[in-house]
Design a protein around this motif. Structure first.
Motif, PDB file in Angstrom:
ATOM      1  N   ALA A  92       0.852  -1.183   0.000  1.00 18.23           N
ATOM      2  CA  ALA A  92       0.000   0.000   0.000  1.00 18.23           C
ATOM      3  C   ALA A  92       0.887   1.232   0.000  1.00 18.23           C
ATOM      4  O   ALA A  92       1.967   1.230   0.600  1.00 18.23           O
ATOM      5  CB  ALA A  92      -0.911   0.018   1.220  1.00 18.23           C
ATOM      6  N   SER A  93       0.459   2.254  -0.689  1.00 16.85           N
ATOM      7  CA  SER A  93       1.200   3.508  -0.632  1.00 16.85           C
ATOM      8  C   SER A  93       0.344   4.581   0.016  1.00 16.85           C
ATOM      9  O   SER A  93      -0.893   4.500   0.021  1.00 16.85           O
ATOM     10  CB  SER A  93       1.665   3.949  -2.021  1.00 16.85           C
ATOM     11  OG  SER A  93       0.605   4.493  -2.793  1.00 16.85           O
ATOM     12  N   SER A  94       1.016   5.543   0.609  1.00 17.14           N
ATOM     13  CA  SER A  94       0.321   6.692   1.185  1.00 17.14           C
ATOM     14  C   SER A  94       1.202   7.911   1.024  1.00 17.14           C
ATOM     15  O   SER A  94       2.424   7.811   0.866  1.00 17.14           O
ATOM     16  CB  SER A  94      -0.055   6.442   2.646  1.00 17.14           C
ATOM     17  OG  SER A  94       1.047   6.014   3.404  1.00 17.14           O
ATOM     18  N   SER A 101      -1.907   9.140   6.947  1.00 14.32           N
ATOM     19  CA  SER A 101      -2.430   9.143   5.584  1.00 14.32           C
ATOM     20  C   SER A 101      -3.269   7.924   5.266  1.00 14.32           C
ATOM     21  O   SER A 101      -2.957   6.822   5.714  1.00 14.32           O
ATOM     22  CB  SER A 101      -1.283   9.172   4.576  1.00 14.32           C
ATOM     23  OG  SER A 101      -0.442  10.256   4.780  1.00 14.32           O
ATOM     24  N   PRO A 102      -4.323   8.114   4.450  1.00 16.04           N
ATOM     25  CA  PRO A 102      -5.083   6.962   3.962  1.00 16.04           C
ATOM     26  C   PRO A 102      -4.194   6.051   3.117  1.00 16.04           C
ATOM     27  O   PRO A 102      -3.203   6.488   2.536  1.00 16.04           O
ATOM     28  CB  PRO A 102      -6.167   7.601   3.094  1.00 16.04           C
ATOM     29  CG  PRO A 102      -6.238   9.020   3.535  1.00 16.04           C
ATOM     30  CD  PRO A 102      -4.854   9.384   3.975  1.00 16.04           C
ATOM     31  N   LEU A 103      -4.593   4.794   3.055  1.00 14.14           N
ATOM     32  CA  LEU A 103      -3.832   3.785   2.329  1.00 14.14           C
ATOM     33  C   LEU A 103      -4.442   3.511   0.967  1.00 14.14           C
ATOM     34  O   LEU A 103      -5.659   3.510   0.810  1.00 14.14           O
ATOM     35  CB  LEU A 103      -3.816   2.477   3.138  1.00 14.14           C
ATOM     36  CG  LEU A 103      -3.164   2.542   4.511  1.00 14.14           C
ATOM     37  CD1 LEU A 103      -3.509   1.305   5.314  1.00 14.14           C
ATOM     38  CD2 LEU A 103      -1.661   2.664   4.347  1.00 14.14           C
ATOM     39  N   HIS A 104      -3.567   3.261   0.012  1.00 20.77           N
ATOM     40  CA  HIS A 104      -3.993   2.866  -1.330  1.00 20.77           C
ATOM     41  C   HIS A 104      -3.295   1.542  -1.642  1.00 20.77           C
ATOM     42  O   HIS A 104      -2.066   1.513  -1.754  1.00 20.77           O
ATOM     43  CB  HIS A 104      -3.607   3.934  -2.351  1.00 20.77           C
ATOM     44  CG  HIS A 104      -4.208   5.265  -2.052  1.00 20.77           C
ATOM     45  ND1 HIS A 104      -5.360   5.703  -2.667  1.00 20.77           N
ATOM     46  CD2 HIS A 104      -3.845   6.244  -1.194  1.00 20.77           C
ATOM     47  CE1 HIS A 104      -5.661   6.910  -2.212  1.00 20.77           C
ATOM     48  NE2 HIS A 104      -4.769   7.256  -1.308  1.00 20.77           N
TER      49      HIS A 104
ATOM     50  N   ALA B  31      -4.926   6.400  14.222  1.00 22.32           N
ATOM     51  CA  ALA B  31      -6.064   6.444  13.313  1.00 22.32           C
ATOM     52  C   ALA B  31      -6.664   5.049  13.190  1.00 22.32           C
ATOM     53  O   ALA B  31      -6.021   4.046  13.528  1.00 22.32           O
ATOM     54  CB  ALA B  31      -5.652   6.944  11.927  1.00 22.32           C
ATOM     55  N   LEU B  32      -7.895   5.021  12.710  1.00 23.02           N
ATOM     56  CA  LEU B  32      -8.571   3.751  12.447  1.00 23.02           C
ATOM     57  C   LEU B  32      -9.020   3.746  10.991  1.00 23.02           C
ATOM     58  O   LEU B  32      -9.510   4.760  10.472  1.00 23.02           O
ATOM     59  CB  LEU B  32      -9.773   3.595  13.384  1.00 23.02           C
ATOM     60  CG  LEU B  32     -10.566   2.285  13.286  1.00 23.02           C
ATOM     61  CD1 LEU B  32     -11.016   1.825  14.670  1.00 23.02           C
ATOM     62  CD2 LEU B  32     -11.738   2.403  12.346  1.00 23.02           C
ATOM     63  N   SER B  45      -9.632   1.313   0.499  1.00 19.29           N
ATOM     64  CA  SER B  45      -9.774   2.039   1.750  1.00 19.29           C
ATOM     65  C   SER B  45     -11.059   2.847   1.705  1.00 19.29           C
ATOM     66  O   SER B  45     -11.262   3.657   0.802  1.00 19.29           O
ATOM     67  CB  SER B  45      -8.577   2.965   1.956  1.00 19.29           C
ATOM     68  OG  SER B  45      -8.740   3.738   3.124  1.00 19.29           O
ATOM     69  N   LEU B  46     -11.945   2.617   2.683  1.00 21.06           N
ATOM     70  CA  LEU B  46     -13.213   3.330   2.723  1.00 21.06           C
ATOM     71  C   LEU B  46     -13.102   4.612   3.553  1.00 21.06           C
ATOM     72  O   LEU B  46     -13.581   5.664   3.137  1.00 21.06           O
ATOM     73  CB  LEU B  46     -14.302   2.438   3.319  1.00 21.06           C
ATOM     74  CG  LEU B  46     -14.604   1.142   2.577  1.00 21.06           C
ATOM     75  CD1 LEU B  46     -15.586   0.289   3.368  1.00 21.06           C
ATOM     76  CD2 LEU B  46     -15.142   1.437   1.181  1.00 21.06           C
ATOM     77  N   PHE B  47     -12.522   4.482   4.727  1.00 24.50           N
ATOM     78  CA  PHE B  47     -12.406   5.621   5.643  1.00 24.50           C
ATOM     79  C   PHE B  47     -11.120   5.525   6.441  1.00 24.50           C
ATOM     80  O   PHE B  47     -10.643   4.442   6.738  1.00 24.50           O
ATOM     81  CB  PHE B  47     -13.555   5.653   6.671  1.00 24.50           C
ATOM     82  CG  PHE B  47     -14.915   5.860   6.094  1.00 24.50           C
ATOM     83  CD1 PHE B  47     -15.791   4.805   5.953  1.00 24.50           C
ATOM     84  CD2 PHE B  47     -15.333   7.133   5.708  1.00 24.50           C
ATOM     85  CE1 PHE B  47     -17.057   4.992   5.430  1.00 24.50           C
ATOM     86  CE2 PHE B  47     -16.595   7.337   5.185  1.00 24.50           C
ATOM     87  CZ  PHE B  47     -17.464   6.261   5.044  1.00 24.50           C
ATOM     88  N   MET B  48     -10.594   6.688   6.804  1.00 31.82           N
ATOM     89  CA  MET B  48      -9.569   6.791   7.817  1.00 31.82           C
ATOM     90  C   MET B  48     -10.079   7.813   8.833  1.00 31.82           C
ATOM     91  O   MET B  48     -10.423   8.927   8.456  1.00 31.82           O
ATOM     92  CB  MET B  48      -8.253   7.259   7.213  1.00 31.82           C
ATOM     93  CG  MET B  48      -7.156   7.494   8.232  1.00 31.82           C
ATOM     94  SD  MET B  48      -5.652   8.032   7.426  1.00 31.82           S
ATOM     95  CE  MET B  48      -4.833   8.873   8.761  1.00 31.82           C
TER      96      MET B  48
END
Lengths: 114, 111
Positions: A92-94, A101-104, B31-32, B45-48
């Motif tokens: 995963a990258s962020s 950061s959100p994950l991709h 974070a979750l 990924s839906l939410f962080m």
């Protein structure tokens, strides 16, 4: 923008061999993290690289290693393969470090060890 | 005891129903994350979340930091929502096990 690319998609190796998996992050993303997914253990964190440095490492033996290049692309290496290493390996990258950061995710590399 | 617990493990719903998936954790977190995995492996990924509530379309995620609990709600469920939903936490200050995953909730929405 291209997504996270993992190569190869499938791999079959023999016990005792080594394997290298590749992950190309989304352009501009500086963090790459790696995960192992098995039916028995689920998803487990392997390690995170940020700006070519390993920031965090999961509870895996030293046979599992990785690195990150200056263009943020990352490779993961598993040496002396065991049957139990058969799994789906995801990266995963962020944009920034994992905390922020959100994950991709990429689509994964399915490794079979025979 | 797992550091991240999800419930239920399996859930079958009829199209149109309101769905709730729960996640409890025992570590300090930065974070979750709520993730969706369809058959074949791809994870989205839906939410962080680090506090409060977020909404995206028919999906709503909430987190209560004091109670160490998060919920994912799906309103007006549809068969295309059928997937495994995974809760994961970013372990605050942890040098190992930086991201800890729940075991997932397998959701099947029947037409």
């Amino acid at each position: 923008k291209a997504g996270v690319t993992q190569t190869p998609r499938y791999l079959i190796k023999t016990r005792g061999q080594q394997v290298t998996l590749s992950c190309s992050p989304i352009s501009g993303h500086r963090s790459v993290s790696w995960y192992q997914q098995t039916p028995g253990q689920g998803l487990q964190f392997l390690f995170e690289y940020f700006s070519e440095t390993q920031r965090n490492k999961g509870n895996f033996p030293g046979r599992f290693s990785g690195r990150q290049f200056s263009n943020s692309r990352s490779e993961m290496n598993v040496s002396t393969l065991e049957l139990g290493d058969s799994a789906l390996y995801l990266c995963a990258s962020s944009l920034e470090i994992l905390d922020n950061s959100p994950l991709h995710f990429g689509n994964g590399t399915r490794l079979t060890v025979t | 005891k797992n550091e991240v617990e999800q419930s239920p493990q399996n859930l079958t719903a009829q199209e149109g129903e309101f769905i709730t998936i729960n996640c409890s954790y025992s570590v300090g977190i930065s974070a979750l994350h709520w993730l969706q995995q369809h058959p074949g492996g791809g994870i989205v990924s839906l939410f962080m979340l680090s506090s409060g509530k977020k909404k995206h379309g028919r999906l709503i995620a909430t987190i209560n930091i004091q109670e160490k609990h998060s919920s994912l709600h799906i309103t007006a469920s549809h068969p295309r929502d059928s997937a495994v939903y995974i809760c994961a936490v970013t372990n605050y200050g942890g040098a190992t096990n930086k991201l800890i995953f729940g075991t997932g909730t397998l959701l099947a929405v029947q037409p």
